[in-house]
Design an enzyme around this catalytic site. Structure first.
Site, PDB file in Angstrom:
ATOM      1  N   ARG A 199      46.082  -7.752  20.763  1.00  0.00           N
ATOM      2  CA  ARG A 199      45.235  -6.951  21.749  1.00  0.00           C
ATOM      3  C   ARG A 199      43.787  -7.525  21.654  1.00  0.00           C
ATOM      4  O   ARG A 199      42.734  -7.067  21.536  1.00  0.00           O
ATOM      5  CB  ARG A 199      45.080  -5.383  21.075  1.00  0.00           C
ATOM      6  CG  ARG A 199      46.582  -4.829  21.279  1.00  0.00           C
ATOM      7  CD  ARG A 199      47.185  -4.929  22.656  1.00  0.00           C
ATOM      8  NE  ARG A 199      48.528  -4.251  22.770  1.00  0.00           N
ATOM      9  CZ  ARG A 199      49.529  -4.865  22.657  1.00  0.00           C
ATOM     10  NH1 ARG A 199      49.635  -6.201  22.458  1.00  0.00           N
ATOM     11  NH2 ARG A 199      50.600  -4.338  22.467  1.00  0.00           N
TER      12      ARG A 199
ATOM     13  N   SER B 287      48.762   3.504  24.974  1.00  0.00           N
ATOM     14  CA  SER B 287      48.594   3.521  23.569  1.00  0.00           C
ATOM     15  C   SER B 287      46.923   3.581  23.204  1.00  0.00           C
ATOM     16  O   SER B 287      45.980   3.018  23.565  1.00  0.00           O
ATOM     17  CB  SER B 287      49.228   2.578  22.707  1.00  0.00           C
ATOM     18  OG  SER B 287      50.652   2.525  22.780  1.00  0.00           O
TER      19      SER B 287
ATOM     20  N   GLU C 216      42.614   1.225  20.577  1.00  0.00           N
ATOM     21  CA  GLU C 216      43.221   0.079  21.447  1.00  0.00           C
ATOM     22  C   GLU C 216      42.038   0.303  22.787  1.00  0.00           C
ATOM     23  O   GLU C 216      41.787  -0.617  23.581  1.00  0.00           O
ATOM     24  CB  GLU C 216      44.514   0.188  21.818  1.00  0.00           C
ATOM     25  CG  GLU C 216      45.150  -0.999  22.730  1.00  0.00           C
ATOM     26  CD  GLU C 216      46.500  -0.962  22.533  1.00  0.00           C
ATOM     27  OE1 GLU C 216      47.028  -0.811  23.905  1.00  0.00           O
ATOM     28  OE2 GLU C 216      47.063  -1.007  21.766  1.00  0.00           O
TER      29      GLU C 216
END
Length: 285
Positions: A157, A207, A277
């Site tokens: 990420r 998420s 995230e």
């Protein structure tokens, strides 16, 4: 290039929350990007807004929005796929399937744009963008540059684009020959799993938390007794505890407060730090 004032960010984020952007710049070409960068400083670049939580107080830095017109997808002579930053990742995955190319099935249900997927090295079901990207076209330091994937610092990420002043313009991906029927079957399987396990019926940013090393965020949150925990209109999804959802008329502050409570509780009860995230934009204090 189109410039809007006091544009509601509820219209441009998948959370469907957030205040107004003082200056909202819509661009649909590389020339538009060049003009915007030359005119405005400290631009916040957004695509489909699928990984953003924007403060209810709004955004005072100029927002650069890559429109869906910036969405060309084509098959190159060397067999690679070229896709502009405004194209939805799901469309690129479908284009690959239609051209009998396998390797992008994991991306078929990711709601973001190409630009956002490159910036955050988006992934799902064991696949990540760094596995397929060969080159990225960016605008930085006043010029268009083509950067090899090996120089984009892709990690979980994360990419170099998060740390430097660059606008993602396009990507090239290298896939492998595949059977369209088998590719379609795998995409259907991934998307069915997504529907079965994720609260897609509610606005969210996917998420909410990164996966901690050795753990799954959703299980940690469930084990901490937080399934269904709610503040205002924001709630920890009972279907998948890794998702904070807009269960109805949530504000960004509601979502933020749920996130902070989840982080605090998981740390106190289980000793694990949860990092977001989702990107937090603006003032939440």
């Amino acid at each position: 290039m189109k410039i809007l004032e006091r544009e509601s960010m509820k219209l441009h984020t998948t959370f469907r929350t957030g205040g107004e952007a003082d200056t909202f710049i819509e661009v649909s070409s590389v020339d538009d990007v060049k003009a915007a960068v030359a005119t405005y400083n400290n631009l916040l670049v957004i695509g489909n807004g699928s990984n953003l939580l924007v403060s209810d107080k709004g955004i005072h830095q100029p927002v650069l929005h890559l429109l869906n017109e910036f969405n060309k997808i084509e098959l190159l002579d060397d067999g690679e796929i070229y896709a502009e930053a405004g194209a939805l990742l799901s469309r690129v995955a479908a284009f690959a399937r239609d051209n009998s190319l396998a390797g992008l099935e994991f991306a078929s249900g990711i709601p973001g744009s190409v630009g956002g997927a490159v910036v955050m090295n988006a992934g799902a079901y064991g696949g990540e963008m760094k596995q397929v990207i060969t080159f990225v076209d960016v605008f930085m330091n006043g010029e268009v540059k083509t950067i090899p994937a090996s120089e984009m610092d892709f990690d979980y990420r994360h990419s170099r684009a998060m740390d430097e002043d660059m606008v993602i313009l396009a990507m090239r991906v290298k896939l492998i020959p595949g059977n369209p029927d088998e590719i379609t079957a795998l995409m259907k399987d991934f998307n069915q799993r997504r529907r079965d396990k994720q609260p897609l019926e509610f606005p969210s940013a996917g998420s909410t938390f990164k996966r901690p090393t050795g753990y799954f965020a959703g299980k940690l949150i469930q084990d901490a007794g937080l399934a269904g925990f709610q503040i205002g209109g924001a709630r920890v999804s009972e279907k998948h505890c890794g998702f904070v959802i807009n269960a109805g008329n949530a504000t960004s502050k509601d979502v933020y407060d749920v996130i902070k409570h989840v982080q605090k509780t998981v740390l106190e009860k289980l000793g694990v730090v949860l990092e977001t995230e989702v990107r937090l934009i603006g003032d939440f204090e």
